[in-house]
Structure formats: C-alpha cells, structure tokens
Design a protein around this motif. Structure first.
Motif, short mmCIF file in Angstrom:
data_model
loop_
_atom_site.label_atom_id
_atom_site.label_comp_id
_atom_site.label_asym_id
_atom_site.label_seq_id
_atom_site.Cartn_x
_atom_site.Cartn_y
_atom_site.Cartn_z
N LYS A 1 1.92 13.76 7.99
CA LYS A 1 1.77 13.28 6.62
C LYS A 1 2.66 14.09 5.67
N TRP A 2 2.68 15.40 5.90
CA TRP A 2 3.48 16.28 5.06
C TRP A 2 4.97 15.89 5.15
N SER A 3 5.41 15.62 6.37
CA SER A 3 6.83 15.26 6.53
C SER A 3 7.13 13.93 5.83
N ARG A 4 6.16 12.99 5.87
CA ARG A 4 6.37 11.71 5.17
C ARG A 4 6.47 11.93 3.66
N ASP A 5 5.58 12.77 3.16
CA ASP A 5 5.60 13.06 1.72
C ASP A 5 6.94 13.70 1.31
N LEU A 6 7.36 14.66 2.14
CA LEU A 6 8.61 15.34 1.83
C LEU A 6 9.79 14.37 1.88
N LEU A 7 9.73 13.44 2.83
CA LEU A 7 10.81 12.46 2.94
C LEU A 7 10.88 11.62 1.67
N GLY A 8 9.73 11.18 1.19
CA GLY A 8 9.70 10.39 -0.04
C GLY A 8 10.24 11.18 -1.22
N GLU A 9 9.83 12.45 -1.30
CA GLU A 9 10.29 13.28 -2.41
C GLU A 9 11.79 13.55 -2.31
N THR A 10 12.26 13.72 -1.07
CA THR A 10 13.69 13.95 -0.88
C THR A 10 14.48 12.75 -1.39
N ARG A 11 13.98 11.55 -1.08
CA ARG A 11 14.70 10.35 -1.52
C ARG A 11 14.70 10.23 -3.04
N LEU A 12 13.58 10.61 -3.63
CA LEU A 12 13.52 10.55 -5.09
C LEU A 12 14.52 11.54 -5.71
N LEU A 13 14.52 12.75 -5.16
CA LEU A 13 15.44 13.76 -5.69
C LEU A 13 16.88 13.32 -5.46
N GLU A 14 17.13 12.71 -4.32
CA GLU A 14 18.47 12.26 -3.98
C GLU A 14 18.93 11.18 -4.96
N SER A 15 18.02 10.29 -5.29
CA SER A 15 18.41 9.20 -6.19
C SER A 15 18.65 9.71 -7.61
N ALA A 16 18.11 10.89 -7.91
CA ALA A 16 18.30 11.44 -9.26
C ALA A 16 19.38 12.51 -9.29
N ASN B 1 0.83 -1.21 0.00
CA ASN B 1 0.00 0.00 0.00
C ASN B 1 0.86 1.26 0.00
N ARG B 2 1.95 1.19 0.75
CA ARG B 2 2.85 2.35 0.79
C ARG B 2 3.52 2.57 -0.57
N ILE B 3 3.91 1.46 -1.20
CA ILE B 3 4.52 1.57 -2.53
C ILE B 3 3.51 2.17 -3.51
N ALA C 1 10.96 -2.24 6.42
CA ALA C 1 9.82 -1.91 5.57
C ALA C 1 10.16 -0.72 4.67
N ASP C 2 10.83 0.28 5.24
CA ASP C 2 11.24 1.45 4.44
C ASP C 2 12.15 1.03 3.29
N PHE C 3 13.15 0.22 3.62
CA PHE C 3 14.11 -0.20 2.58
C PHE C 3 13.41 -1.04 1.51
N THR C 4 12.53 -1.92 1.96
CA THR C 4 11.81 -2.78 1.00
C THR C 4 10.96 -1.92 0.08
N GLN C 5 10.25 -0.98 0.69
CA GLN C 5 9.41 -0.08 -0.10
C GLN C 5 10.26 0.66 -1.13
N GLU C 6 11.35 1.24 -0.67
CA GLU C 6 12.23 2.01 -1.55
C GLU C 6 12.79 1.13 -2.68
N ALA C 7 13.17 -0.09 -2.32
CA ALA C 7 13.75 -0.99 -3.32
C ALA C 7 12.73 -1.29 -4.43
N PHE C 8 11.50 -1.55 -4.05
CA PHE C 8 10.50 -1.87 -5.07
C PHE C 8 10.12 -0.64 -5.89
N ILE C 9 10.07 0.51 -5.23
CA ILE C 9 9.76 1.73 -6.00
C ILE C 9 10.83 1.94 -7.06
#
Lengths: 263, 196
Positions: free
Chosen positions: A184-199, A35-37, B58-66
């Motif tokens: 929730k906002w901080s979780r969203d920002l964390l996800g976006e930070t990781r995406l930006l970091e990976s790129a 669900n998180r993915i 769970a975080d790492f697994t999520q990130e890996a699949f994304i």
C-alpha cells in the motif's frame, strides 16, 4: 463516430479489418477505477503533510529492522531543513545573498523539514533554491519563488521517504514476502511521485528525470507486490532498474543538495 | 442532492459541459460522477487500445481523470469537454507508454517484422496476419500510432483526432495515410498479393 477516411482499396480494408481487435478492451472496470480516483483525490486533499512520516512510523512497527535507516533519513531531512535555514549563501561577488522567507503554510514537506522557527531560504546559489530564481519559464513560473522552493523541499522529503520504502522492500522481498502495508505504501508513493512529476518545473530536467526513474522503480515494486507469485527474475529486474538509473545515489545526492537543478 | 441539468441545455452540449464543470468545481460529487460516467468508457477503451494491458489502461484512465478534476478550473470551453479530456488522457498514455517501453525492451521494429518468414499454411493466414499487423501497429511511431488507433481501430473522426492531439485535420489525415503505408510495407513480405 464515423470513419472519415475510408479504406481506399482492398489492402487498406484488410488492415482495418485485421486491426479491429488490436488490444481489444474487455469490460470497463468503472467502479474500480472510480474508487481509485476517489481514494487518490481524498489522499491529496485530506492527507495532512504529516501523512508520509506517519505512514513511515506505522511501517517501522512492522519492520523494526529498518528503523535505524529511517532515523538516519529523518535526520538527513532535518539537516537539510536546518542547512537551508541557516547557511548563509554568497553570491558571485562574495556578498551574502538576501534571504527569502518561505511561509510555513507553503511547505508541503512535512514536519521532518519544518523547523520551529520560520524557515528562511537562500535566494541564490543554493542547490535547493536554484529553481526559485524565476529567470526561466517553468510550469511553476507564475507562482512566487517560495512555491518553487516549497516544491523542491517537498520532493526532497518525498524521495527520502521513497528511499526508505525501497530499502524496506528490498529487505522484505529477499526474504520472500511482501507485507500488504508495504504494498500500500508503495502505491501511495507512486501516486505522489506522479503528482510531483506533473508539477515539476519544465526547466528542471534533472528533477524530472529523477522523478521519472523513481516512478519506474515504484511502478515495478507495485506490480511485484500485486502479484501473488514472486519470481527472482522480477526482483532482479527491479534491482537492475535501481542500479542502472542510480536511483538511490541520485536520491541521496538530491537530499544532500548535490543534485544540480535546471540541467 | 444536486438538481438535474435544465432542459434548456439539452440541445447545447457545450452548455451542458460548462454546467457540469461548474458544478464539479463547486464540489458537487454527483456532477463529478456524472462527468466520469459520461466519458470513462470511451477513455478506457482508447487507453486499452494504446496500452494493450488492462492494468495500464486502468492506471492511465485513473490518472487522466485525476488530472482532469485537478484542472477543471482551466477548462474554458473552447473545445468540448470530451476533446479536452481526451487530450489529457492521450498525453497521459503517451508519457506512460514511454516509460513502459523503457521497461519492456521491445525489439520488434518494422524491419524485423517484415523479415519474419512467411507462413506456409494459407489456412493460418488470418491469424498470422493479425498477429503481424498488431506487432506492426505496436512498432508505429509515436506520431502515427495514436492517429491510426483512434481512427481505424476506435473510429474517431479526423476532427476529433485533430482536436485531441492539437494538430490540423490535414495532418491527421496525412498521418493516417503514412501509418497505413507503413503497415502495408510491414506486411507486404508476408501477405504478398493480399497487401500490395
């Protein structure tokens, strides 16, 4: 699954036996992770570039005390956009550097940075565009220079939003509560930070470092927000991370164009 | 609704991988879930072994699949999908753990573990030995720990480890040997005759 290097003697056997329950996992939370993915991927693909500012607007309804700070930050974003658009940049010989046009649709920076006219970005010497020279290999090296510029602008927009969230979090945590919307906002920002970091371009260590530091702070905030009990020690750890890594000042330097790229 | 995989692929795992990947790239949600279901257990277990924390795992697994879903178009089928996914997952875990370590200041080095006083009660040996061993595994270097965890804890073969970490099989074996030697050394002062 076979052990193709079996334990060679009793000592190895003892080690292997004792290691079997090392960090032993429990049941796999399959559906929760899925669900998180799904949510993360939906927000990547569906969320329009306006998602961050929209979240910010919703948030200010709950946190009017920090609205003034937000307005200031938005102004900074606009100023950067206009500065990038208008400032003539000179090369080493004092000549005006040619301007490269960044297509509007490549800008993932949201309306804060998108002006009404087509955005033009200086090709050289501008801190926002240093990364776009294409003279060093990077993970974006195969992309047009405008993509690097767009990436950097997106980062600027993202970190400015993050600063707003951190500011709001500090204010709220000191009062002893963390609003669910903030969590929730901080979780969203964390996800976006990781995406930006990976790129992030491989040659832009400064940018990567800032994103790493920001990720660390956001991860702490997410953990803090998820916990039912909030201890002053945890809050102090977050404050220490912010201060030690100069996260806020680095964000401001980046948004003001003072953070060098590629270092 | 998507169709099940053709029988002809059943005996060829690489073909199954390619078929599944192609369907995922086409936006087939069922295929994405099938890919996830086929690999999540093993990935999560490994992430948990490396992270030592359910939330992080769970975080790492999520990130890996994304990342996997994002990069599926880059999958060429040179290695199996499982190996490719594991490579991404281990990279995510190692990067994540580096950041976590910056948070948790871990002072347990191999030396300090070895210097811990030996337990006087033989009855407590198993539990103490286990605790010390786990601390010693935590303290293994970034090169040795994944190999030890994958091989001796999770039961991966050297072929799988080599494919995942992008190292020769011989290097995987050498790292396992080094890891076991370091663990023996770390436990020697404590376990005495049991270890040396």
């Amino acid at each position: 699954m076979t052990h193709n290097t079996p334990p060679t003697d009793g000592a190895d056997e003892l080690i292997v036996r004792a290691a079997r329950d090392y960090n032993e996992p429990g049941p796999v939370p399959r559906d929760e992770i899925w669900n998180r993915i799904a949510e993360a991927r939906r927000s990547q693909t569906d969320a329009p570039p306006t998602s961050l500012p929209e979240r910010r607007r919703r948030y200010w309804g709950v946190w009017p005390g920090v609205g003034v700070a937000a307005a200031g930050l938005v102004a900074v974003g606009i100023a950067i956009g206009r500065g990038v658009e208008r400032t003539p940049v000179h090369d080493d010989q004092g000549k005006q550097a040619p301007l490269a046009t960044v297509p509007r649709d490549t800008l993932h920076a949201g309306p804060d940075l998108v002006t009404t006219a087509p955005v033009q970005v200086a090709g050289k010497s501008d801190s926002v565009t240093d990364n776009a020279r294409g003279d060093a290999p990077s993970s974006l090296g195969d992309q047009p220079n405008s993509m690097n510029v767009a990436y950097r602008l997106a980062v600027v927009n993202h970190v400015v939003g993050s600063e707003a969230m951190i500011t709001a979090f500090r204010a709220s945590a000191r009062r002893g509560d963390v609003d669910p919307q903030l969590a929730k906002w901080s979780r969203d920002l964390l996800g976006e930070t990781r995406l930006l970091e990976s790129a992030a371009p491989a040659d832009d260590a400064t940018m990567k470092r800032l994103l790493e530091d920001l990720e660390l702070v956001l991860a702490q905030i997410v953990q803090y927000s998820n916990r039912g009990m909030h201890s002053p020690e945890d809050l102090d750890l977050i404050e220490q991370s912010i201060r030690r890594r100069s996260v806020i000042s680095n964000i401001r330097n980046l948004s003001a164009g003072r953070l060098p790229s590629g270092t | 609704m998507s169709s099940p995989l053709p029988q002809v692929f059943a005996s060829d795992p690489r073909a199954v991988d390619r078929q599944l990947v192609a369907r995922c790239i086409d936006g087939d949600g069922t295929a994405e879930r099938a890919l996830y279901d086929a690999h999540v257990d093993r990935i999560y277990r490994l992430m948990h072994r490396m992270a030592g924390d359910g939330d992080l795992a769970a975080d790492f697994t999520q990130e890996a699949f994304i990342r996997t879903f994002q990069r599926l178009e880059q999958f060429r089928g040179d290695s199996s999908l499982a190996t490719w996914l594991h490579t991404i997952a281990v990279s995510v875990a190692l990067n994540g753990m580096r950041k976590v370590k910056r948070l948790r200041v871990r002072s347990d080095t191999m030396d300090s573990i070895a210097e811990l006083p030996a337990a006087g009660n033989p009855a407590g040996l198993t539990s103490d030995l286990r605790t010390r061993l786990h601390a010693a595994i935590d303290a293994l270097s970034e090169k040795l720990r994944p190999v030890f965890v994958m091989h001796d804890v999770e039961g991966y073969t050297h072929d799988e480890i080599a494919g995942t970490l992008g190292i020769p099989v011989g290097t995987s074996k050498a790292r396992l040997f080094d890891a076991r030697a370091k663990l023996r050394l770390a436990l020697a002062a404590f376990a005495g005759d049991h270890i040396v």
